[in-house]
Design a protein around this motif. Structure first.
Motif, PDB file in Angstrom:
ATOM      1  N   ARG A   1      47.729  83.221  76.894  1.00 17.05           N
ATOM      2  CA  ARG A   1      46.502  83.618  77.495  1.00 17.05           C
ATOM      3  C   ARG A   1      45.565  82.477  77.207  1.00 17.05           C
ATOM      4  O   ARG A   1      44.671  81.725  78.100  1.00 17.05           O
ATOM      5  CB  ARG A   1      45.646  84.667  77.026  1.00 17.05           C
ATOM      6  N   ILE A   2      45.585  81.860  75.940  1.00 17.24           N
ATOM      7  CA  ILE A   2      44.707  80.581  75.627  1.00 17.24           C
ATOM      8  C   ILE A   2      45.214  79.190  76.111  1.00 17.24           C
ATOM      9  O   ILE A   2      44.399  78.367  76.844  1.00 17.24           O
ATOM     10  CB  ILE A   2      44.709  80.263  73.977  1.00 17.24           C
TER      11      ILE A   2
ATOM     12  N   GLN B   1      43.895  79.431  80.027  1.00 15.37           N
ATOM     13  CA  GLN B   1      42.378  79.294  80.230  1.00 15.37           C
ATOM     14  C   GLN B   1      42.202  77.958  79.837  1.00 15.37           C
ATOM     15  O   GLN B   1      41.254  77.492  80.650  1.00 15.37           O
ATOM     16  CB  GLN B   1      41.813  80.229  78.858  1.00 15.37           C
TER      17      GLN B   1
ATOM     18  N   LYS C   1      51.443  86.555  73.408  1.00 19.03           N
ATOM     19  CA  LYS C   1      50.827  86.862  74.473  1.00 19.03           C
ATOM     20  C   LYS C   1      49.373  86.056  74.435  1.00 19.03           C
ATOM     21  O   LYS C   1      48.769  85.645  75.314  1.00 19.03           O
ATOM     22  CB  LYS C   1      50.443  88.323  74.598  1.00 19.03           C
ATOM     23  N   GLU C   2      48.732  86.019  73.243  1.00 17.13           N
ATOM     24  CA  GLU C   2      47.263  85.335  72.914  1.00 17.13           C
ATOM     25  C   GLU C   2      47.475  83.910  73.324  1.00 17.13           C
ATOM     26  O   GLU C   2      46.536  83.322  73.846  1.00 17.13           O
ATOM     27  CB  GLU C   2      47.157  85.644  71.688  1.00 17.13           C
ATOM     28  N   ALA C   3      48.727  83.434  72.676  1.00 17.82           N
ATOM     29  CA  ALA C   3      49.070  81.860  72.804  1.00 17.82           C
ATOM     30  C   ALA C   3      49.018  81.508  74.272  1.00 17.82           C
ATOM     31  O   ALA C   3      48.304  80.580  74.877  1.00 17.82           O
ATOM     32  CB  ALA C   3      50.219  81.425  72.323  1.00 17.82           C
TER      33      ALA C   3
ATOM     34  N   LYS D   1      52.368  90.075  70.530  1.00 17.58           N
ATOM     35  CA  LYS D   1      50.927  89.839  70.386  1.00 17.58           C
ATOM     36  C   LYS D   1      50.385  88.677  70.153  1.00 17.58           C
ATOM     37  O   LYS D   1      49.650  87.853  70.977  1.00 17.58           O
ATOM     38  CB  LYS D   1      50.419  90.884  69.326  1.00 17.58           C
ATOM     39  N   ALA D   2      51.084  87.770  69.334  1.00 18.08           N
ATOM     40  CA  ALA D   2      50.726  86.451  69.245  1.00 18.08           C
ATOM     41  C   ALA D   2      51.067  85.663  70.385  1.00 18.08           C
ATOM     42  O   ALA D   2      50.485  84.739  70.724  1.00 18.08           O
ATOM     43  CB  ALA D   2      51.287  85.785  67.913  1.00 18.08           C
TER      44      ALA D   2
END
Length: 197
Positions: free
Chosen positions: A60-61, A64, A56-58, A53-54
């Motif tokens: 995505r950021i 972006q 994937k979030e990193a 999860k972390a």
């Protein structure tokens, strides 16, 4: 006559001297060669991160952030983050040259849209529609001539400044001249009449 000179050191003396120099300088590995099993264990990384999860979030950021930098570069003309098709000094020269001049191609889409709207309003059998069609073709031929003249001048300017013209640069400038000035990306960085040196 063909023998060794007396003062010349022998091969064994040279090897001994090199070994002594290496010992003084500290040349060598200084540690035993690691075993293959140890090297493979040191190189091993998990294929999937432990915290998905972390991770994937990193990711995505990061994506972006990269998009934001590219969007900002399209507004400011910053070469570092521009898309590959817009990078390079020759592409910048072509953009500035096209943006500095008035092009008929900017208004071709508006002319085509106007023709479509009028063709719905006027009945298909009337003479007015044929005149409007002729007018549209005249405008199209004028735009074609304008783009042809632009491509010749652009090639000449690129050759004078850079010597060899990169493949696709003249086409890039010609297609840019067909876009409405306010909708061009990267955004124009020069005013009309402000041709590049």
């Amino acid at each position: 006559m063909f023998g060794r000179k007396k003062d010349e050191p022998s091969a064994q003396d040279q090897v001994d001297q090199l070994a002594a120099d290496a010992a003084v300088k500290g040349v060598g590995k200084g540690a035993p060669t690691p075993k293959r099993k140890e090297q493979e264990a040191a190189r091993k990384r998990p294929l999937v991160p432990t915290d998905r999860k972390a991770s994937k979030e990193a990711e995505r950021i990061a994506v972006q952030d990269q998009r934001q930098k590219m969007r900002q570069a399209l507004d400011t003309g910053d070469e570092k983050y521009l898309p590959l098709r817009d990078k390079g000094p020759q592409k910048r020269f072509a953009r500035d040259y096209v943006d500095a001049r008035f092009s008929l191609g900017e208004y071709l889409m508006f002319g085509a849209l106007l023709f479509v709207v009028i063709s719905f309003i006027i009945p298909s059998g009337s003479d007015a529609l044929s005149y409007i069609l002729i007018g549209f073709w005249v405008m199209f031929l004028a735009v074609f001539a304008d783009v042809f003249i632009l491509s010749r001048k652009l090639r000449k300017g690129l050759t004078q400044k850079f010597g060899d013209v990169e493949r696709g640069t003249v086409w890039y400038g010609s297609m840019r001249s067909l876009q409405f000035r306010r909708l061009r990306l990267p955004k124009p960085q020069v005013q009309r009449g402000q041709y590049p040196a």
